[in-house]
Design a protein around this motif. Structure first.
Motif, PDB file in Angstrom:
ATOM      1  N   SER A 257      82.029  42.012  55.226  1.00 33.66           N
ATOM      2  CA  SER A 257      81.037  41.087  55.610  1.00 33.66           C
ATOM      3  C   SER A 257      79.386  41.557  55.761  1.00 33.66           C
ATOM      4  O   SER A 257      78.599  40.905  55.722  1.00 33.66           O
ATOM      5  CB  SER A 257      81.297  40.546  57.231  1.00 33.66           C
TER       6      SER A 257
ATOM      7  N   ASP B  86      85.659  43.711  60.589  1.00 35.76           N
ATOM      8  CA  ASP B  86      86.053  42.893  59.454  1.00 35.76           C
ATOM      9  C   ASP B  86      87.676  42.682  59.788  1.00 35.76           C
ATOM     10  O   ASP B  86      88.186  41.599  59.222  1.00 35.76           O
ATOM     11  CB  ASP B  86      85.922  43.401  58.235  1.00 35.76           C
TER      12      ASP B  86
ATOM     13  N   HIS C  22      85.545  36.999  53.651  1.00 38.74           N
ATOM     14  CA  HIS C  22      84.379  36.869  54.141  1.00 38.74           C
ATOM     15  C   HIS C  22      83.319  36.305  53.173  1.00 38.74           C
ATOM     16  O   HIS C  22      83.216  36.563  52.096  1.00 38.74           O
ATOM     17  CB  HIS C  22      83.720  38.058  54.903  1.00 38.74           C
TER      18      HIS C  22
ATOM     19  N   ARG D  61      81.822  36.679  61.146  1.00 37.17           N
ATOM     20  CA  ARG D  61      83.093  36.606  61.238  1.00 37.17           C
ATOM     21  C   ARG D  61      83.896  35.440  61.970  1.00 37.17           C
ATOM     22  O   ARG D  61      84.869  35.722  63.015  1.00 37.17           O
ATOM     23  CB  ARG D  61      83.575  38.077  62.067  1.00 37.17           C
TER      24      ARG D  61
END
Length: 427
Positions: free
Chosen positions: A15, A33, A299, A322
């Motif tokens: 991400s 993540d 992501h 997230r």
């Protein structure tokens, strides 16, 4: 987990910093993540080391980079996630990542130059060996869609023949096996292997080399443009590739991994991504011998990063901060519904005959010109592709069989095929 349980996972896109995160690796960011991925109920991730970062010189495989890969694998294990690693990156989201020792002043064919190939072998062997003792390490994929370097439309291809492609794949897979014996090692191509006339990576190689057949399903290849976001061919494209791949397999029950599939905007508008996801996965799950589904991607790509194709920014199951997106919620529901269940869909008893020239008797994969011409019939708009979609729209569950096997009773029986139809029967 039962041996025949389905696997559900995500292609891990960090991400923060995308795959450039290897340059300033932060294990705490990775852990965050992975927490968000595990919260979806997924059981594995596919991981992408950047080849030039890990092997910046032919004789230097950076120990710290390898340690970071192991750290990532261990962090995944703490969250109940298995890890499959792609080695030669290679190519990701329109960007090429090739070491300087293969380009410009050191320009060498990455598939045939002896020194380059030896360097690749050592690199794959090293990564595999570093992870071989980790229980959650599934295995290696040779590289991500590395076939795109072998011909058009790449602007600077390293051209090879089908024989050379097969031999290169065999050497790379052997290196992975030497590093981590008994793990799931495979190779994966983008759909030129199935759709592009004359492409040196062939269906025979895809369906016979490695532990499973991998397919990558992207409907921006002309499918959604021709059939629309909710057309039968669009929502069944992944299932089509799964079934198409089985025609070339020697093992009638060879597993197929839907290793990449995503909902690309604007062809699949964001407000319709969840429906497309549900339909695509449901149709893929109707295919026997499916190993699992790994969505592209975990992501979103940050808008702070420049020059990506527009569709790449929003493919995530999760946002950059997230949060779960509708497609992510859909995947979570499906994974929960299948957790611990055996996957045993009925065999597809009707098979459509694919006849694109060449013969593939025996188990030889060095197939020269065999099945390098005529593959465009299998591509969107091709006669075979459209016939398969038409049968599917009529409620048939078509399998695919090679013309040279269409009247082989033993082959048909092994696959549960009781009816064979040809393209002209459909059209």
């Amino acid at each position: 987990m039962p041996d025949d349980a389905l696997r559900f996972g995500a292609n891990y896109t960090p991400s923060r910093g995308w795959f450039h995160h290897w340059l300033d690796f932060d294990i705490d960011e990775v852990r965050a993540d992975l927490d968000s991925i595990a919260a979806l109920g997924l059981d594995h991730i596919r991981v992408f080391p950047l080849w030039p970062v890990f092997q910046p010189n032919r004789t230097l495989i950076r120990p710290r980079a390898v340690e970071q890969l192991v750290d990532l694998c261990d962090a995944a294990a703490e969250r109940g996630l298995d890890v499959h690693v792609d080695g030669l990156q290679g190519h990701l989201s329109s960007f090429d990542f090739l070491p300087a020792w293969t380009r410009t002043w050191h320009r060498r064919n990455i598939f045939t130059d002896p020194a380059v190939v030896a360097g690749q072998e050592e690199y794959l062997r090293t990564l595999a060996a570093a992870l071989a003792d980790r229980p959650n390490f599934l295995g290696m994929t040779v590289g991500n869609e590395i076939n795109q370097f072998s011909g058009a439309p790449h602007p600077d291809p390293d051209r090879i023949t089908p024989d050379q492609a097969a031999r290169w794949l065999e050497r790379m897979l052997a290196a992975c096996e030497e590093g981590a014996p008994g793990r799931l090692h495979l190779h994966a191509e983008y759909d030129a292997a199935w759709y592009q006339d004359g492409h040196p990576f062939t269906p025979t190689q895809a369906a016979r080399l490695g532990g499973v057949t991998a397919v990558h399903s992207w409907v921006f290849n002309g499918t959604a443009q021709r059939h629309g976001r909710s057309g039968t061919a669009t929502e069944h494209h992944a299932a089509y590739l799964i079934e198409l791949s089985k025609a070339w397999a020697l093992d009638p029950h060879r597993p197929v991994w839907l290793q990449e599939v995503g909902a690309p905007a604007p062809l699949i508008p964001p407000e319709h991504a969840a429906r497309f996801t549900e339909a695509t996965v449901a149709n893929a799950l109707d295919c026997p011998d499916l190993w699992g589904v790994t969505w592209w991607c975990s992501h979103d790509v940050s808008r702070e990063l420049a020059d990506f194709p527009e569709l790449e920014y929003g493919l995530g199951l999760l946002t950059n901060d997230r949060r779960t997106k509708p497609a992510g919620a859909a995947i979570a529901r499906i994974a929960a519904a299948w957790r611990g269940r055996a996957h045993r869909p009925a065999r597809r008893s009707t098979a459509l005959v694919v006849d694109i020239g060449g013969a593939v008797d025996g188990d030889e994969v060095v197939d020269g010109a065999a099945h390098t011409a005529g593959r465009s019939s299998c591509a969107p708009g091709g006669a075979f592709f459209e016939a398969w979609a038409s049968l599917t729209a009529q409620g048939v569950r078509p399998a695919v069989v090679l013309a040279e096997r269409a009247w082989d009773p033993a082959h048909l029986a092994a696959r549960g095929i009781t009816e064979v139809v040809r393209v002209h029967d459909v059209t």
